[in-house]
Design a protein around this motif. Structure first.
Motif, short mmCIF file in Angstrom:
data_model
loop_
_atom_site.label_atom_id
_atom_site.label_comp_id
_atom_site.label_asym_id
_atom_site.label_seq_id
_atom_site.Cartn_x
_atom_site.Cartn_y
_atom_site.Cartn_z
N LEU A 84 0.71 -1.42 0.01
CA LEU A 84 0.10 0.04 0.04
C LEU A 84 1.13 1.19 -0.15
O LEU A 84 0.45 2.30 0.10
CB LEU A 84 -0.91 0.17 1.20
N GLY A 102 -5.88 -4.09 -7.82
CA GLY A 102 -5.44 -2.61 -7.39
C GLY A 102 -5.33 -2.75 -5.96
O GLY A 102 -6.00 -3.53 -5.36
N SER A 103 -4.98 -1.62 -5.71
CA SER A 103 -4.69 -1.60 -3.94
C SER A 103 -6.13 -1.43 -3.39
O SER A 103 -6.22 -2.03 -2.16
CB SER A 103 -3.91 -0.14 -3.84
N ASN A 104 -7.05 -0.83 -3.78
CA ASN A 104 -8.63 -0.65 -3.17
C ASN A 104 -9.06 -2.06 -3.06
O ASN A 104 -9.58 -2.53 -2.05
CB ASN A 104 -9.40 0.32 -3.85
N LEU A 105 -8.93 -2.89 -4.11
CA LEU A 105 -9.51 -4.48 -3.87
C LEU A 105 -8.52 -5.37 -3.11
O LEU A 105 -8.93 -6.03 -2.55
CB LEU A 105 -9.50 -4.94 -5.48
N GLU A 107 -7.10 -4.13 -0.17
CA GLU A 107 -7.57 -3.82 1.08
C GLU A 107 -9.06 -4.36 1.42
O GLU A 107 -9.10 -5.04 2.46
CB GLU A 107 -7.63 -2.10 1.16
N GLN A 108 -9.84 -4.36 0.25
CA GLN A 108 -11.24 -4.93 0.46
C GLN A 108 -11.27 -6.38 0.71
O GLN A 108 -11.82 -7.06 1.58
CB GLN A 108 -12.01 -4.70 -0.80
N ARG A 111 -10.15 -7.08 4.39
CA ARG A 111 -11.23 -6.77 5.24
C ARG A 111 -12.25 -7.67 5.25
O ARG A 111 -12.79 -8.24 6.11
CB ARG A 111 -11.82 -5.36 4.80
#
Length: 122
Positions: A84, A102-105, A107-108, A111
């Motif tokens: 990240l 990608g970075s958002n996915l 992190e998702q 989580r």
């Protein structure tokens, strides 16, 4: 005289030599063979996207699973931070993040997936 940046490698080799000599002597004395300090590890090739994603999650979740920290970002030694970050790294960050989309996915995914991801080794 050692160069300044050669000291860590020198120390590592010296400790490695010490542990190797001790292990060999102990094994001779006890009439045994094999690793003394760390059990041999198993390997399994990463051949699917699903297994790769689970493996990365497993590595990042291990400190949580063992109760060292409560969240992925809490373990300072984790590559989770490197994925990240925008700091220079030898980690293939962009390639790894592509596997997640990608970075958002990335992190998702961390989580939403349970900490107790099972990894099977052969």
């Amino acid at each position: 005289m050692l160069k300044e940046n050669a000291l860590p490698g020198f120390i590592s080799r010296e400790w490695g030599s010490l542990f190797s000599a001790y292990s060999q002597a102990f094994n001779r004395q006890q009439h045994r063979k094999g690793s003394l300090f760390i059990p041999n590890f198993k390997r399994k090739p990463v051949e699917t996207t699903d297994y790769y994603l689970k493996l990365i999650h497993y590595i990042h979740a291990n400190p949580i699973h063992h109760g060292f920290v409560k969240g992925f970002a809490d373990w300072e030694f984790s590559s989770y931070h490197t994925y990240l970050s925008s700091k220079p790294t030898q980690l293939a960050r962009e390639e790894g993040l592509e596997w997640f989309g990608g970075s958002n996915l990335f992190e998702q995914f961390h989580r939403e997936n349970p900490v107790s991801v099972k990894i099977e080794f052969e």
